[in-house]
Write an enzyme that holds these catalytic residues in place. Structure first.
Site, PDB file in Angstrom:
ATOM      1  N   LYS A 193       0.825  -1.200   0.000  1.00 26.90           N
ATOM      2  CA  LYS A 193       0.000   0.000   0.000  1.00 26.90           C
ATOM      3  C   LYS A 193       0.866   1.260   0.000  1.00 26.90           C
ATOM      4  O   LYS A 193       0.397   2.349  -0.278  1.00 26.90           O
ATOM      5  CB  LYS A 193      -0.872   0.022   1.276  1.00 26.90           C
ATOM      6  CG  LYS A 193      -1.716  -1.228   1.449  1.00 26.90           C
ATOM      7  CD  LYS A 193      -2.162  -1.340   2.930  1.00 26.90           C
ATOM      8  CE  LYS A 193      -2.521  -2.777   3.226  1.00 26.90           C
ATOM      9  NZ  LYS A 193      -2.571  -3.035   4.654  1.00 26.90           N
TER      10      LYS A 193
ATOM     11  N   ASP B 135      14.886  -0.942   0.329  1.00 27.98           N
ATOM     12  CA  ASP B 135      15.614  -1.146   1.576  1.00 27.98           C
ATOM     13  C   ASP B 135      16.639  -2.263   1.330  1.00 27.98           C
ATOM     14  O   ASP B 135      17.703  -1.999   0.772  1.00 27.98           O
ATOM     15  CB  ASP B 135      14.571  -1.495   2.645  1.00 27.98           C
ATOM     16  CG  ASP B 135      15.135  -1.533   4.050  1.00 27.98           C
ATOM     17  OD1 ASP B 135      16.037  -0.751   4.358  1.00 27.98           O
ATOM     18  OD2 ASP B 135      14.657  -2.354   4.853  1.00 27.98           O
TER      19      ASP B 135
HETATM   20  P1  IMP Z   1      12.971  -4.488   0.935  1.00 24.32           P
HETATM   21  O1  IMP Z   1      12.424  -5.733   0.305  1.00 24.32           O
HETATM   22  O2  IMP Z   1      13.827  -4.809   2.130  1.00 24.32           O
HETATM   23  O3  IMP Z   1      13.674  -3.567  -0.022  1.00 24.32           O
HETATM   24  O4  IMP Z   1      11.765  -3.760   1.620  1.00 24.32           O
HETATM   25  C1  IMP Z   1      10.901  -2.939   1.008  1.00 24.32           C
HETATM   26  C2  IMP Z   1       9.688  -2.725   1.872  1.00 24.32           C
HETATM   27  O5  IMP Z   1       9.988  -2.700   3.281  1.00 24.32           O
HETATM   28  C3  IMP Z   1       9.116  -1.368   1.570  1.00 24.32           C
HETATM   29  O6  IMP Z   1       8.213  -1.425   0.482  1.00 24.32           O
HETATM   30  C4  IMP Z   1       8.466  -0.983   2.870  1.00 24.32           C
HETATM   31  O7  IMP Z   1       7.150  -1.475   2.917  1.00 24.32           O
HETATM   32  C5  IMP Z   1       9.283  -1.673   3.949  1.00 24.32           C
HETATM   33  N1  IMP Z   1      10.248  -0.716   4.555  1.00 24.32           N
HETATM   34  C6  IMP Z   1      11.582  -0.721   4.426  1.00 24.32           C
HETATM   35  N2  IMP Z   1      12.155   0.289   5.113  1.00 24.32           N
HETATM   36  C7  IMP Z   1      11.139   0.980   5.688  1.00 24.32           C
HETATM   37  C8  IMP Z   1      11.077   2.168   6.526  1.00 24.32           C
HETATM   38  O8  IMP Z   1      12.069   2.832   6.884  1.00 24.32           O
HETATM   39  N3  IMP Z   1       9.832   2.547   6.908  1.00 24.32           N
HETATM   40  C9  IMP Z   1       8.712   1.894   6.551  1.00 24.32           C
HETATM   41  N4  IMP Z   1       8.721   0.792   5.768  1.00 24.32           N
HETATM   42  C10 IMP Z   1       9.925   0.332   5.341  1.00 24.32           C
END
Ligand code: IMP
Length: 178
Positions: free
Chosen positions: A43, A102
């Site tokens: 979302k 992230d």
């Molecule tokens: P990744 O797969 O680790 O790159 O994570 C991506 C997802 O993690 C994002 O779409 C967010 O929903 C969540 N996420 C990562 N870092 C944050 C943050 O600092 N605040 C809120 N959600 C985060």
């Protein structure tokens, strides 16, 4: 009030709008000879997608997908599809719209999935990038803001499903998540 939980504002609403205008210009130029399908990842991408698309001046289409990351013991997280696309993206140019990159696990899997569905190209526009946290080699082609390794909320980003409706990106007070 919701804003009382915010330790500091990292990116103001005005800065987000200004950056969305620049990104919209860039995307409109880069995709001028095609009709891209923008796929928002639910979302968190909703406010960003709504703002960004106002400044895209070429034909484009909108779709949404919802995925969730398994946070198991494996270092390579897997991604589960909660809401799949409603129609074909075969031979189409896809622009994934994400709130933040992230570790990169989500994007890696989503890109693989979209290519397996026959997309001609898959590029990514992300409001935020946290490169210090990257575990897999993947980057968004278009980035709004690069931020330090801090947990952020607002403008779509949540903590425990809260704070998505803040009009800026901020850092949460420690007492709110400890
Ligand atoms: P990744 O797969 O680790 O790159 O994570 C991506 C997802 O993690 C994002 O779409 C967010 O929903 C969540 N996420 C990562 N870092 C944050 C943050 O600092 N605040 C809120 N959600 C985060």
């Amino acid at each position: 009030m919701l804003a009382d939980d915010v330790e500091k504002v990292l990116i103001t609403s005005e800065e987000i709008t200004a950056r969305c205008k620049e990104l919209g210009d860039e995307i409109s130029k880069d995709y001028h000879d095609t009709v891209p399908i923008m796929i928002g990842l639910l979302k968190g991408s909703v406010p960003f997608m709504a703002e960004l698309m106002k400044y895209i001046t070429i034909d484009c289409e909108m779709e949404f997908m919802a995925v969730s990351s398994y946070s198991g013991t494996e270092s390579m997280g897997d991604v589960r599809i909660l809401k799949d696309l409603d129609r074909s993206i075969k031979d189409r140019d896809v622009l994934v719209v994400e709130d933040i990159v992230d570790t990169g696990n989500t994007l890696l899997k989503v890109k693989e999935l979209l290519y397996s569905k026959g997309a001609r190209s898959v590029e990514v526009v992300s409001l935020l990038d946290k490169p210090d946290r990257r575990l897999v080699e993947i980057n968004a082609e278009y980035i709004g803001f690069t931020i330090p390794n801090e947990f952020v909320i607002g403008f779509g980003l949540d903590f425990d499903q809260k704070y998505r409706n803040l009009p800026y990106v901020g850092v949460l007070k420690e007492e709110c998540y400890k």
